[in-house]
Design an enzyme around this catalytic site. Structure first.
Site, short mmCIF file in Angstrom:
data_model
loop_
_atom_site.label_atom_id
_atom_site.label_comp_id
_atom_site.label_asym_id
_atom_site.label_seq_id
_atom_site.Cartn_x
_atom_site.Cartn_y
_atom_site.Cartn_z
N GLU A 110 -5.81 -2.59 -0.34
CA GLU A 110 -4.69 -1.65 -0.36
C GLU A 110 -5.18 -0.21 -0.31
O GLU A 110 -4.54 0.64 0.31
CB GLU A 110 -3.83 -1.87 -1.61
CG GLU A 110 -3.28 -3.28 -1.78
CD GLU A 110 -2.51 -3.79 -0.58
OE1 GLU A 110 -1.92 -2.97 0.14
OE2 GLU A 110 -2.53 -5.01 -0.35
N HIS B 152 -5.86 1.06 3.12
CA HIS B 152 -4.64 1.44 3.84
C HIS B 152 -4.23 2.89 3.57
O HIS B 152 -3.48 3.47 4.37
CB HIS B 152 -3.46 0.56 3.38
CG HIS B 152 -3.38 -0.79 4.02
ND1 HIS B 152 -3.50 -0.98 5.38
CD2 HIS B 152 -3.15 -2.01 3.49
CE1 HIS B 152 -3.33 -2.29 5.63
NE2 HIS B 152 -3.13 -2.92 4.51
N GLU C 152 -3.67 -4.29 9.37
CA GLU C 152 -4.01 -5.42 8.50
C GLU C 152 -5.39 -5.98 8.81
O GLU C 152 -6.10 -6.43 7.92
CB GLU C 152 -2.93 -6.50 8.58
CG GLU C 152 -1.57 -6.03 8.05
CD GLU C 152 -1.62 -5.43 6.65
OE1 GLU C 152 -2.63 -5.59 5.95
OE2 GLU C 152 -0.63 -4.77 6.27
N GLU D 62 0.78 -1.24 0.00
CA GLU D 62 0.00 0.00 0.00
C GLU D 62 0.81 1.29 0.00
O GLU D 62 0.36 2.29 0.57
CB GLU D 62 -0.90 -0.01 1.24
CG GLU D 62 -0.16 0.11 2.60
CD GLU D 62 0.16 -1.22 3.26
OE1 GLU D 62 0.21 -2.23 2.55
OE2 GLU D 62 0.37 -1.24 4.48
N ASN D 63 2.01 1.33 -0.62
CA ASN D 63 2.77 2.57 -0.67
C ASN D 63 1.84 3.75 -0.94
O ASN D 63 0.97 3.69 -1.79
CB ASN D 63 3.81 2.49 -1.79
CG ASN D 63 4.57 1.20 -1.77
OD1 ASN D 63 5.21 0.88 -0.79
ND2 ASN D 63 4.47 0.43 -2.85
ZN LIG Z 1 -2.57 -4.89 4.08
#
Ligand SMILES: [Zn+2]
Length: 885
Positions: free
Chosen positions: A340, A343, A362, A306-307
């Site tokens: 993602e 996040h 998470e 997830e940058n």
């Molecule tokens: Zn994750």
């Protein structure tokens, strides 16, 4: 990080065996230094697999310092300088005390002596004179390597060219730039890359300038300053990418891949557009960056990462044919994108202070991925998948060697091992249980308040459940704390209802009940929700729960949302089972089957009683319920049955389910997905026990496929292939191998590689293993092939022999977590001698980040040995009574 689940084989899990022994001393940075801003220019040399970097880091020193320690790994330092940026006011007294002149503007530059602590992944810069407190600039020139381990700044290859890409979570930013590489040390970043002319570069933010130079044949691309963020969320990607572009709520979104795969990006783009809009509303905070890119990387360790503003994916988790794509692939893509993207708010905008609270990230994303995907694609039944997942997770969590959701972790190895099913599956289920209890709207308001309070900063689990308790007015803190700080799964026993009260008591549920010590006293605050009624929080002192009058039966886990096992009195169970098909939802039926099978594994009830229940659902119209029942019968086949039992059990399955399958008729163009799935599930189970009609159909489907004809029944095509190649010969193998070598669609290529692992002839198993460790197979696929072979009864002995003999070759292709996945797959053995071999082999060949995993593997083999010993006679007895019928 992204989703491991798709990559981890069902029935193989993770866990913890207490706190790791022999802990490496704490590896956190000493503190007293706060980074505020990084500006870096990276110049990769893809051919030489190296890069150079120059960076400045603006830091604030709490006190004068003559040595500053930061993180660096596989970095070669050049000249390192530092100077003060204090303008001569705040630190005058300090300067005077040190007997030095107070200057104005830039202070004297000092050059540092750098010493490395390789084991701690730290570098210390020592200066002849102490740097003053306050704002200081560090200037660092350095060199690094583009590794092939899929971590840090690493090399990825296609047939056409090389790529330089990054993966920093958890502790690998330090391989790309010397940094204060801890999640609480947030800063802003200016990233600049000098790359070959014609190469594309993607990073967290938009490009602000793109100029030729610094030398002929290069161009220099500078990206906008990022928001305040953690180092592990920085990313840059160098190579040749093609993107499809769209916009949502005013934010430009691109989905990118290598040029040959750009045609497969449209489906993910639609998902991302929808999701961004939904999340803007859900979180009540607009997506925090000016753009979002989602990029498929040819070599990638996890599912996705997830940058901030630059999400990276394994190709199979992002790319799908929009129109004729395989349903399972599209489902996975939509879910991974939803995971993602959640996040970006929950994890990136607000980040846990330390990795011990990684589960909050998470768990939330795992819960949210189902919520968002189910909203976007209600016909794809994500909630049913979540019920199946929770059942699996509870079994993993019911071993002696599981861990508490929040666990201490200091070293990179310990941190990496936290990315397990407890952090994802269990934490997600606990969050879902809390939402179900406090209500959707209240929960959302709590999430919004938590994010607003900590935006661009860090938070702890206490902040989350404290806010949630305040917003809801309920004891969310007590409930969450009891599930997060204690290991294991609660079992709630419901006695015979008397009048308006149902007697109730709780205990820890262990698959190996004999290991339970009399002194153990785990207890939970559990929101228990009765179907059609309200929830009550069960505390250790609760002995009875009120019951709604006048119902024929009660189900004490409404919607299957609660993270606990249930046990009922015989009479109540009978009433529930009798009403299951009409009175329970699909998720509740999956939960009921899961609880009953888990209890049998724990020694309550017999395998025969479970088989009676499983046969009773054979007419269930829902594919997920059928699959749940048949998967557990599959477990009985692999874990309990002897070869003789297997023949008899196969006969029962053919007799009981063959008619159901036949009754569903043939597939066709307009067949509803649900019926196609149900047929495929039955087809697979019947094939597994060698049903001759199914095997003939499978053979003809496979023949059609290899002859390039359109298969008659698409719904059972994959299963047909898997069933047929199990008995396949070298000719068939050669055909499949050619598909694996030449297929360009990443999903189909992966399927082909996995199909190779289905061949069972010993010489072909050997060939597959050798192929898996050869240079022809990517590291990311190598270990998935090995773990598949290691997990199946028919091939596991051969695979285990190979693993032991070829460990050096396997290690050569290893990535961050691949070794641990192999340790985990060995947990499917079911014999004393194998257990001892596994223990002794991995004692002699230690695998990084797998201490708990190995304990869990041994635990899991022991459970199976115990289950076989106690239940095989029961199975035999049941088969004698039922097989001939
Ligand atoms: Zn994750």
């Amino acid at each position: 990080m992204g989703i491991w689940r798709g990559l981890v084989l069902a029935g193989v899990g993770l866990g913890l065996g207490g706190v790791a022994a022999g802990r490496v001393e704490a590896q956190r940075l000493p503190g007293g230094v706060r980074p505020e801003h990084y500006a870096m220019t990276i110049t990769p040399d893809l051919q030489a697999a190296t890069f150079t970097g120059s960076e400045t880091i603006d830091v604030v020193l709490d006190a004068p310092m003559s040595a500053i320690t930061l993180n660096a790994a596989e970095i070669e330092f050049g000249v390192v300088k530092a100077w003060s940026r204090e303008q001569g006011t705040g630190n005058r007294e300090q300067q005077a005390a040190e007997g030095r002149e107070q200057g104005t503007g830039n202070r004297e530059q000092q050059t540092a002596v750098v010493t490395l602590d390789v084991a701690k992944e730290q570098a210390t810069m020592t200066f002849a004179r102490a740097l003053p407190a306050g704002r200081v600039v560090l200037e660092i020139a350095y060199k690094g390597i583009l590794n092939n381990k899929l971590r840090g700044f690493y090399l990825s290859k296609t047939k056409v060219r090389r790529y330089g890409v990054t993966q920093f979570e958890a502790t690998d930013a330090r391989r790309a730039f010397p940094s204060f590489d801890e999640p609480a040390l947030k800063a802003t970043f200016d990233v600049t890359l000098a790359v070959d002319a014609g190469d594309t570069v993607i990073s967290n933010t938009k490009i602000v300038s793109d100029r030729p130079g610094p030398v002929a044949g290069k161009h220099t691309v500078a990206f906008a300053t990022t928001p305040r963020m953690s180092t592990y969320l920085v990313a840059w990607l160098v190579g040749d990418f093609k993107c499809s572009e769209g916009k949502s709520d005013g934010v430009p979104i691109r989905v990118c891949a290598t040029p040959d795969k750009a045609k497969l990006t449209r489906f993910a783009l639609d998902s991302a557009k929808q999701t961004l809009h939904d999340y803007d509303q859900y979180f009540a905070i607009k997506y925090p960056l000016a753009k979002l890119d989602l990029v498929a990387i040819p070599d990638f360790e996890a599912g996705a990462m997830e940058n901030f503003g630059c999400i990276t994916f394994r190709e199979t988790a992002l790319l799908a044919e929009e129109k004729d794509g395989v349903l399972a692939v599209k489902k996975e893509v939509a879910k991974t994108v939803a995971h993602e993207m959640s996040h970006q708010w929950f994890g990136d905008l607000v980040t846990p202070v330390w990795w011990d609270n990684l589960w909050l990230n998470e768990g939330f994303a795992t819960w949210m991925e189902t919520k968002e995907s189910a909203k976007a694609h209600p016909q794809w039944k994500y909630e049913e998948d979540a019920a199946v997942e929770m059942d699996r997770t509870m079994n993993e969590d019911a071993g002696r060697t599981t861990r508490a959701v929040r666990a201490q972790a200091e070293t990179p190895d310990e941190i990496n091992e936290l990315f397990d099913d407890v952090a994802y599956g269990k934490a997600g289920a606990v969050i879902g249980m809390v939402e179900n209890w406090v209500g959707e709207d209240v929960f959302r308001r709590g999430v919004q308040a938590y994010l607003a309070e900590h935006a661009y900063g860090n938070a702890t689990a206490e902040d989350f459940w404290g806010t949630m308790a305040r917003v809801s007015g309920l004891a969310v803190d007590k409930v969450m704390r009891s599930f997060v700080e204690q290991q294991g799964v609660p079992l709630v026993r419901f006695g015979r209802a008397a009048g308006t009260q149902i007697p109730v008591k709780q205990e820890r549920f262990l698959l190996d009940a004999s290991s339970k010590a009399a002194t153990e006293s785990e207890s939970w605050a559990i929101p228990v929700c009765f179907k059609g009624s309200t929830c009550s929080v069960l505390t250790p002192g609760t002995t009875a729960i009120p019951r709604t009058q006048g119902e024929e039966f009660f189900d004490a886990n409404a919607g299957d949302k609660g993270y606990y096992r249930t046990a009922y009195s015989a009479g109540e169970l009978k009433a529930i089972a009798a009403n299951a098909e009409t009175g329970l939802t699909v998720e509740e039926r999956i939960g009921l089957l899961g609880d009953r099978w888990a209890l049998v594994r724990a020694g309550e009830g017999t395998v025969g009683e479970f088989l009676d229940l499983a046969l009773a659902v054979k007419t269930d119209p829902d594919a997920a319920v059928m699959e749940s029942a048949l998967a557990k019968i599959g477990s009985i086949e692999t874990r309990i049955a002897t070869d003789d039992d297997l023949k008899l059990l196969g006969g029962v399955v053919r007799r009981e389910f063959g008619g159901v399958y036949a009754g569903l008729g043939k597939g066709g163009k307009h067949e509803p997905d649900e019926r196609a799935e149900l047929r495929d599930t039955l087809f697979e189970a019947l094939g597994r026990v060698g049903d001759p009609l199914v095997m003939a159909e499978a053979a003809s489907e496979t023949q059609a496929l290899f002859a390039g004809r359109r298969p008659a029944d698409e719904a059972v095509l994959d299963t047909s292939l898997a069933l047929t190649v199990a008995k396949g010969d070298a000719t068939m193998y050669a055909k499949m191998l050619q598909v694996a070598q030449t297929e360009s669609d990443p999903g189909l290529k992966q399927d082909a590689l996995h199909t190779l692992t289905r061949f069972q002839a010993p010489e072909l198993v050997e060939r597959t293993l050798e192929y898996a460790v050869s240079d022809e197979v990517r590291s990311q696929d190598s270990w998935t092939m090995i773990t598949r072979l290691l997990s199946r009864r028919e091939t596991q002995d051969a695979a285990w022999g190979f693993v032991q003999q070829h460990w050096a070759e396997i290690e050569r292709k290893s990535t961050l977590n691949s070794g641990a996945r192999i340790v985990e797959a060995a947990g499917t053995f079911c014999a004393v001698e194998r257990r001892d071999e596994v223990a002794s082999f991995f004692a002699g060949h230690p695998v990084a980040s797998s201490e708990r995993t190995l304990a869990r593997t041994i635990d899991s083999i022991n459970d199976c040995i115990h289950l076989r010993a106690t239940q095989e006679p029961e199975l035999r007895q049941w088969l004698e009574a039922h097989a001939g019928r």
